[in-house]
Motif scaffolding. Structure first.
Motif, PDB file in Angstrom:
ATOM      1  N   ARG A  21      -0.100   8.118 -48.144  1.00 56.32           N
ATOM      2  CA  ARG A  21       0.269   9.514 -48.393  1.00 56.32           C
ATOM      3  C   ARG A  21      -0.679  10.150 -49.390  1.00 56.32           C
ATOM      4  NH1 ARG A  21       6.757   8.356 -48.868  1.00 56.32           N
ATOM      5  NH2 ARG A  21       7.259   8.511 -46.630  1.00 56.32           N
ATOM      6  N   TRP A  22      -1.090   9.377 -50.390  1.00 56.05           N
ATOM      7  CA  TRP A  22      -2.064   9.900 -51.355  1.00 56.05           C
ATOM      8  C   TRP A  22      -3.399  10.176 -50.648  1.00 56.05           C
ATOM      9  CZ3 TRP A  22      -6.824   8.027 -53.043  1.00 56.05           C
ATOM     10  CH2 TRP A  22      -7.366   8.724 -54.121  1.00 56.05           C
ATOM     11  N   LEU A  23      -3.800   9.278 -49.767  1.00 58.13           N
ATOM     12  CA  LEU A  23      -5.076   9.454 -49.079  1.00 58.13           C
ATOM     13  C   LEU A  23      -5.081  10.710 -48.216  1.00 58.13           C
ATOM     14  CD1 LEU A  23      -5.888   5.772 -48.010  1.00 58.13           C
ATOM     15  CD2 LEU A  23      -7.044   7.116 -49.762  1.00 58.13           C
ATOM     16  N   VAL A  24      -4.034  10.909 -47.426  1.00 61.86           N
ATOM     17  CA  VAL A  24      -4.026  12.095 -46.559  1.00 61.86           C
ATOM     18  C   VAL A  24      -3.750  13.367 -47.363  1.00 61.86           C
ATOM     19  CG1 VAL A  24      -3.379  10.775 -44.515  1.00 61.86           C
ATOM     20  CG2 VAL A  24      -1.589  11.841 -45.899  1.00 61.86           C
ATOM     21  N   GLY A  25      -3.105  13.210 -48.537  1.00 59.95           N
ATOM     22  CA  GLY A  25      -2.906  14.380 -49.399  1.00 59.95           C
ATOM     23  C   GLY A  25      -4.221  14.944 -49.897  1.00 59.95           C
ATOM     24  N   GLY A  26      -5.207  14.062 -50.088  1.00 56.19           N
ATOM     25  CA  GLY A  26      -6.523  14.506 -50.540  1.00 56.19           C
ATOM     26  C   GLY A  26      -7.527  14.641 -49.426  1.00 56.19           C
ATOM     27  N   CYS A  27      -7.125  14.266 -48.210  1.00 58.33           N
ATOM     28  CA  CYS A  27      -8.039  14.319 -47.066  1.00 58.33           C
ATOM     29  C   CYS A  27      -7.198  14.507 -45.814  1.00 58.33           C
ATOM     30  CB  CYS A  27      -8.853  13.021 -46.982  1.00 58.33           C
ATOM     31  SG  CYS A  27     -10.162  13.059 -45.720  1.00 58.33           S
ATOM     32  N   SER A  28      -6.874  15.749 -45.522  1.00 62.90           N
ATOM     33  CA  SER A  28      -5.896  16.051 -44.470  1.00 62.90           C
ATOM     34  C   SER A  28      -6.377  15.685 -43.071  1.00 62.90           C
ATOM     35  CB  SER A  28      -5.543  17.541 -44.510  1.00 62.90           C
ATOM     36  OG  SER A  28      -6.693  18.337 -44.267  1.00 62.90           O
ATOM     37  N   GLU A  29      -7.690  15.505 -42.883  1.00 64.36           N
ATOM     38  CA  GLU A  29      -8.224  15.173 -41.561  1.00 64.36           C
ATOM     39  C   GLU A  29      -8.606  13.694 -41.447  1.00 64.36           C
ATOM     40  OE1 GLU A  29      -9.991  19.277 -39.820  1.00 64.36           O
ATOM     41  OE2 GLU A  29     -11.320  18.199 -41.180  1.00 64.36           O
ATOM     42  N   PHE A  30      -7.944  12.857 -42.218  1.00 63.55           N
ATOM     43  CA  PHE A  30      -8.191  11.418 -42.223  1.00 63.55           C
ATOM     44  C   PHE A  30      -7.391  10.799 -41.077  1.00 63.55           C
ATOM     45  CE2 PHE A  30      -8.902   7.857 -45.594  1.00 63.55           C
ATOM     46  CZ  PHE A  30      -9.479   7.047 -44.628  1.00 63.55           C
ATOM     47  N   ILE A  31      -7.964  10.775 -39.886  1.00 66.37           N
ATOM     48  CA  ILE A  31      -7.251  10.349 -38.684  1.00 66.37           C
ATOM     49  C   ILE A  31      -6.722   8.928 -38.813  1.00 66.37           C
ATOM     50  CG2 ILE A  31      -7.605   9.660 -36.278  1.00 66.37           C
ATOM     51  CD1 ILE A  31      -9.136  12.127 -35.778  1.00 66.37           C
ATOM     52  N   PHE A  39       1.457  10.150 -35.683  1.00 66.24           N
ATOM     53  CA  PHE A  39       0.538   9.952 -34.562  1.00 66.24           C
ATOM     54  C   PHE A  39       0.115  11.297 -33.973  1.00 66.24           C
ATOM     55  CE2 PHE A  39       2.834   5.717 -33.850  1.00 66.24           C
ATOM     56  CZ  PHE A  39       1.808   4.969 -34.408  1.00 66.24           C
ATOM     57  N   GLY A  40       1.052  12.236 -33.892  1.00 61.50           N
ATOM     58  CA  GLY A  40       0.748  13.544 -33.324  1.00 61.50           C
ATOM     59  C   GLY A  40      -0.303  14.291 -34.122  1.00 61.50           C
ATOM     60  N   VAL A  41      -0.223  14.209 -35.458  1.00 63.53           N
ATOM     61  CA  VAL A  41      -1.236  14.853 -36.305  1.00 63.53           C
ATOM     62  C   VAL A  41      -2.616  14.269 -36.003  1.00 63.53           C
ATOM     63  CG1 VAL A  41      -2.074  15.081 -38.674  1.00 63.53           C
ATOM     64  CG2 VAL A  41       0.337  15.516 -38.155  1.00 63.53           C
ATOM     65  N   ALA A  42      -2.695  12.939 -35.923  1.00 63.83           N
ATOM     66  CA  ALA A  42      -3.985  12.288 -35.673  1.00 63.83           C
ATOM     67  C   ALA A  42      -4.569  12.708 -34.337  1.00 63.83           C
ATOM     68  CB  ALA A  42      -3.811  10.764 -35.733  1.00 63.83           C
ATOM     69  N   VAL A  43      -3.736  12.745 -33.311  1.00 60.17           N
ATOM     70  CA  VAL A  43      -4.219  13.111 -31.979  1.00 60.17           C
ATOM     71  C   VAL A  43      -4.656  14.575 -31.948  1.00 60.17           C
ATOM     72  CG1 VAL A  43      -3.538  13.421 -29.564  1.00 60.17           C
ATOM     73  CG2 VAL A  43      -2.878  11.341 -30.794  1.00 60.17           C
ATOM     74  N   GLN A  44      -3.875  15.464 -32.538  1.00 57.88           N
ATOM     75  CA  GLN A  44      -4.232  16.880 -32.533  1.00 57.88           C
ATOM     76  C   GLN A  44      -5.525  17.134 -33.304  1.00 57.88           C
ATOM     77  OE1 GLN A  44      -3.029  19.580 -30.858  1.00 57.88           O
ATOM     78  NE2 GLN A  44      -1.992  17.931 -29.737  1.00 57.88           N
ATOM     79  N   LEU A  45      -5.737  16.402 -34.386  1.00 53.93           N
ATOM     80  CA  LEU A  45      -6.988  16.565 -35.126  1.00 53.93           C
ATOM     81  C   LEU A  45      -8.185  16.240 -34.236  1.00 53.93           C
ATOM     82  CD1 LEU A  45      -6.035  14.967 -38.575  1.00 53.93           C
ATOM     83  CD2 LEU A  45      -6.692  17.350 -38.183  1.00 53.93           C
ATOM     84  N   GLY A  46      -8.090  15.133 -33.505  1.00 47.66           N
ATOM     85  CA  GLY A  46      -9.190  14.760 -32.619  1.00 47.66           C
ATOM     86  C   GLY A  46      -9.401  15.743 -31.490  1.00 47.66           C
ATOM     87  N   LEU A  47      -8.317  16.177 -30.864  1.00 46.63           N
ATOM     88  CA  LEU A  47      -8.440  17.117 -29.748  1.00 46.63           C
ATOM     89  C   LEU A  47      -9.020  18.448 -30.192  1.00 46.63           C
ATOM     90  CD1 LEU A  47      -5.098  16.466 -27.809  1.00 46.63           C
ATOM     91  CD2 LEU A  47      -7.403  15.714 -27.171  1.00 46.63           C
ATOM     92  N   LYS A  48      -8.586  18.933 -31.357  1.00 49.04           N
ATOM     93  CA  LYS A  48      -9.098  20.208 -31.854  1.00 49.04           C
ATOM     94  C   LYS A  48     -10.575  20.113 -32.202  1.00 49.04           C
ATOM     95  CE  LYS A  48      -4.696  22.060 -33.487  1.00 49.04           C
ATOM     96  NZ  LYS A  48      -3.859  22.436 -34.662  1.00 49.04           N
ATOM     97  N   ALA A  49     -11.000  18.964 -32.761  1.00 48.00           N
ATOM     98  CA  ALA A  49     -12.422  18.787 -33.068  1.00 48.00           C
ATOM     99  C   ALA A  49     -13.251  18.822 -31.790  1.00 48.00           C
ATOM    100  CB  ALA A  49     -12.635  17.468 -33.817  1.00 48.00           C
ATOM    101  N   LEU A  50     -12.746  18.205 -30.742  1.00 54.36           N
ATOM    102  CA  LEU A  50     -13.452  18.221 -29.459  1.00 54.36           C
ATOM    103  C   LEU A  50     -13.495  19.625 -28.864  1.00 54.36           C
ATOM    104  CD1 LEU A  50     -11.975  14.912 -28.062  1.00 54.36           C
ATOM    105  CD2 LEU A  50     -14.416  15.362 -28.371  1.00 54.36           C
ATOM    106  N   GLU A  51     -12.397  20.346 -28.984  1.00 55.16           N
ATOM    107  CA  GLU A  51     -12.361  21.721 -28.472  1.00 55.16           C
ATOM    108  C   GLU A  51     -13.358  22.603 -29.203  1.00 55.16           C
ATOM    109  OE1 GLU A  51      -8.334  22.939 -28.868  1.00 55.16           O
ATOM    110  OE2 GLU A  51      -7.601  21.626 -27.269  1.00 55.16           O
ATOM    111  N   ARG A  52     -13.437  22.459 -30.518  1.00 55.97           N
ATOM    112  CA  ARG A  52     -14.389  23.279 -31.297  1.00 55.97           C
ATOM    113  C   ARG A  52     -15.823  23.033 -30.851  1.00 55.97           C
ATOM    114  NH1 ARG A  52     -10.962  21.822 -35.706  1.00 55.97           N
ATOM    115  NH2 ARG A  52     -12.437  20.189 -36.343  1.00 55.97           N
ATOM    116  N   ALA A  53     -16.104  21.782 -30.463  1.00 62.67           N
ATOM    117  CA  ALA A  53     -17.460  21.427 -30.026  1.00 62.67           C
ATOM    118  C   ALA A  53     -17.663  21.657 -28.535  1.00 62.67           C
ATOM    119  CB  ALA A  53     -17.732  19.965 -30.364  1.00 62.67           C
TER     120      ALA A  53
END
Length: 207
Positions: A69-79, A103-117
């Motif tokens: 929780r501390w890690l993702v609190g300081g790095c929200s895109e830490f899949i 799990f949903g946060v991790a998957v959405q982060l990856g999908l959104k990164a792919l969409e942006r590119a």
């Protein structure tokens, strides 16, 4: 996993990173597929994550959850940290709804990164180490959705992920079929997490 009394051990936390570069994707060296470029804050915390895994191996799950929780609190895109929180939600209290969220946060982060590119159509291969935490999170998400009887949503996740790597290396289609017929328990799901394939590229890639 048996839970031990906490030894009070906590990893040495990395200093707060500077401005985040953000999760992105780039072409692989051969130009044939895409690979995640994890944000600088995630790469800076890679050693912390390995220490968290040692804490998990020692059975101190509550300490590990606090550290993640501390890690993702300081790095929200830490899949990878988000995915590991999902695993622990299942291992610690069999909290399927909470695991689904992680799990949903991790998957959405990856999908959104792919969409942006503009790379949402792939190819985006599991064989690339930097991509594996995304696929593992997707597998956990499919399990959670199906266990919650949300089969339409699980189908959507499978369709989106298999489109990226058509070889379906984590057998998401098979997993969903098994779950429809009353299939894979938590212990079997967790046993499959962390399996790694060939080291084609580093787990955390640089900008």
């Amino acid at each position: 996993m048996a839970k031990r009394k906490s030894s009070g051990r906590r990893p040495k936390r990395a200093k707060a990173a500077g401005p985040q570069s953000g999760l992105g994707v780039r072409r692989t060296a051969d130009g044939r597929s895409w690979v995640l470029v994890h944000p600088r804050c995630a790469r800076d915390r890679a050693e912390d994550l390995e220490e968290v895994r040692e804490i998990i191996a020692a059975g101190e799950l509550e300490v590990a959850i606090d550290e993640l929780r501390w890690l993702v609190g300081g790095c929200s895109e830490f899949i990878e940290a988000h995915s590991l929180l999902g695993e622990l939600a299942l291992a610690e209290g069999e909290d399927v709804a909470l695991a689904r969220g992680h799990f949903g946060v991790a998957v959405q982060l990856g999908l959104k990164a792919l969409e942006r590119a503009k790379a949402a159509g792939g190819p985006f291969d599991y064989s690339q180490r930097a991509n594996r935490s995304f696929f593992e999170a997707a597998r956990g998400l499919v399990w959670c959705l199906a266990t919650l009887k949300m089969f339409d949503k699980a189908e959507d996740v499978v369709a989106n992920v298999v489109k990226l790597d058509r070889r379906d290396p984590l057998e998401l289609r098979k997993l969903l079929d098994e779950l429809r017929t009353g299939g894979l328990p938590i212990v079997d799901l967790l046993a499959d997490f962390g399996k790694r394939g060939p080291n084609d590229e580093g787990r955390m890639t640089n900008d």
